[in-house]
Design an enzyme around this catalytic site. Structure first.
Site, PDB file in Angstrom:
ATOM      1  CE  LYS A  52      -3.958 -13.701  15.786  1.00 17.60           C
ATOM      2  NZ  LYS A  52      -2.834 -14.523  15.319  1.00 17.60           N
ATOM      3  CD  GLN A  96       0.814 -14.136  15.703  1.00 12.71           C
ATOM      4  OE1 GLN A  96      -0.256 -14.381  16.243  1.00 12.71           O
ATOM      5  NE2 GLN A  96       0.885 -13.588  14.495  1.00 12.71           N
ATOM      6  CG  ASP A 119      -4.094 -19.911  13.324  1.00 17.08           C
ATOM      7  OD1 ASP A 119      -5.046 -19.122  13.136  1.00 17.08           O
ATOM      8  OD2 ASP A 119      -3.005 -19.553  13.821  1.00 17.08           O
TER       9      ASP A 119
END
Ligand code: NDP
Length: 301
Positions: A52, A96, A119
């Site tokens: 990422k 994460q 997200d």
């Protein structure tokens, strides 16, 4: 029939290239910044975060990785989120997953400011999506899946989409997204009876269950579009949730693993970060300050 391959790698590269051009041409010295919270020492998580960060740098998005030991407590992690929420330099925040077992992931995710929740895992954004609100930040994997479906040129309206999996990060949001596109959606899971019969009704099948090669050729309607989200390792080799070679003989379109949904997830995360940045910039410039110019930190018009 031999299925056409939906090339996620190429489509994702195009999304990233267009994003890089937009960021350079529209924003001068200003760049969007993403903060990534990484807890513990999970090797797969480290690889995802590294990818990422690299992808962000390539399109001109700053990426700050904040690493913590897996002994960090929930309260301390909430304080980190609180700081990032307040920090006007940070436009997007992601955590994460998975987090260590002693931390309640949903509690953590729900504390990310919805405008920075790139997200789209905050229940607030999930709720906006469920209510068909255009302001929802839609999580990256489902958004990528929709883009892959659009690339086939098939009309989604009225199609029967069968989703295998009902997780908060893939199954549920992709089901909502497809419903909002006027598909008729069947959501299936590990307790579903007669799964193969339901899948056989699908004009579109999204397999997101994490079971290597579960979906067989016999389960597929002739000419269906197959999106394989699964990432599994069998004998050291990556494979999806679909029995790819056999299903190719019956489907009209199919995504490969690797090279299908995976690259789209990263590209759409970057797009979400850019869009969050633009919205936050607009809020700053639209904001009419009440302080009379006495240094409150507001951006005066
Ligand atoms: P979860 O484990 O959170 O959810 C799996 C879902 O599949 C659950 O709803 C579960 O049902 C269902 N399921 C499990 N076994 C079966 C079965 N035999 N038949 C029908 N349904 C079943 O996984 P995620 O949603 O997070 O991820 C799914 C897969 O997608 C994984 O392989 C993951 O690695 C991959 N993934 C890939 C991404 C990408 O970018 N390519 C991004 C995110 C995930 P129940 O609810 O009843 O337990």
């Amino acid at each position: 029939m031999t299925a056409k391959i939906i090339d996620g790698k190429t489509i994702a590269a195009k999304v990233r290239e267009e994003l890089a051009q937009k960021i350079v041409s529209e924003n001068g010295q200003d760049m969007p910044v993403l903060a990534v919270i990484l807890v513990g020492d999970n090797e797969a998580s480290r690889i995802y975060v590294r990818n990422k960060k690299k992808a962000a740098a390539e399109v001109g998005i700053g990426c700050e990785v904040l690493e913590f030991s897996d002994t960090i407590g929930e309260h301390a992690l909430l304080e980190v989120i609180d700081e990032l929420n307040k920090n006007s330099y940070i436009n997007g925040i992601i955590v994460q997953l998975p987090l260590p077992k002693h931390i309640d992931s949903l509690h953590i995710l729900s504390k990310i400011r919805p405008e920075k929740d790139v997200d789209g895992f905050n229940p607030y954004n999930a709720g906006l999506l469920a209510c068909r609100e255009p302001d929802a930040i839609v999580s990256a994997t489902p958004r990528g899946i929709l883009k892959l479906l659009e690339s086939t040129g098939i009309e989604l309206t009225g199609k029967h989409a069968v989703v295998i999996g009902r997780s908060n990060i893939v199954g549920r949001p992709v089901s909502m997204l497809l419903l909002n596109q006027d598909c008729t959606v069947s959501i299936t899971h590990s307790k579903t009876e007669n799964l193969s019969e339901i899948v056989r009704q699908g004009d579109i099948v999204v397999a997101a269950c994490g079971c290597a090669k579960l979906v067989k050729k016999e389960w597929i309607k002739e000419g269906a579009v197959i999106i394989d989200v699964g990432i599994n390792r069998v004998d050291g080799k990556l494979c999806g949730d679909v029995d790819f070679d056999a299903v190719c003989e019956k489907a009209a379109f199919i995504t490969p693993v690797p090279g299908g949904v995976g690259p789209m997830t990263v590209a759409m995360l970057l797009e979400n970060t850019y869009e969050a940045f633009k919205k936050q910039q607009k809020l700053k410039t639209d904001h009419v300050c009440q302080c009379g110019g006495h240094g409150c930190g507001c951006h005066h018009k």
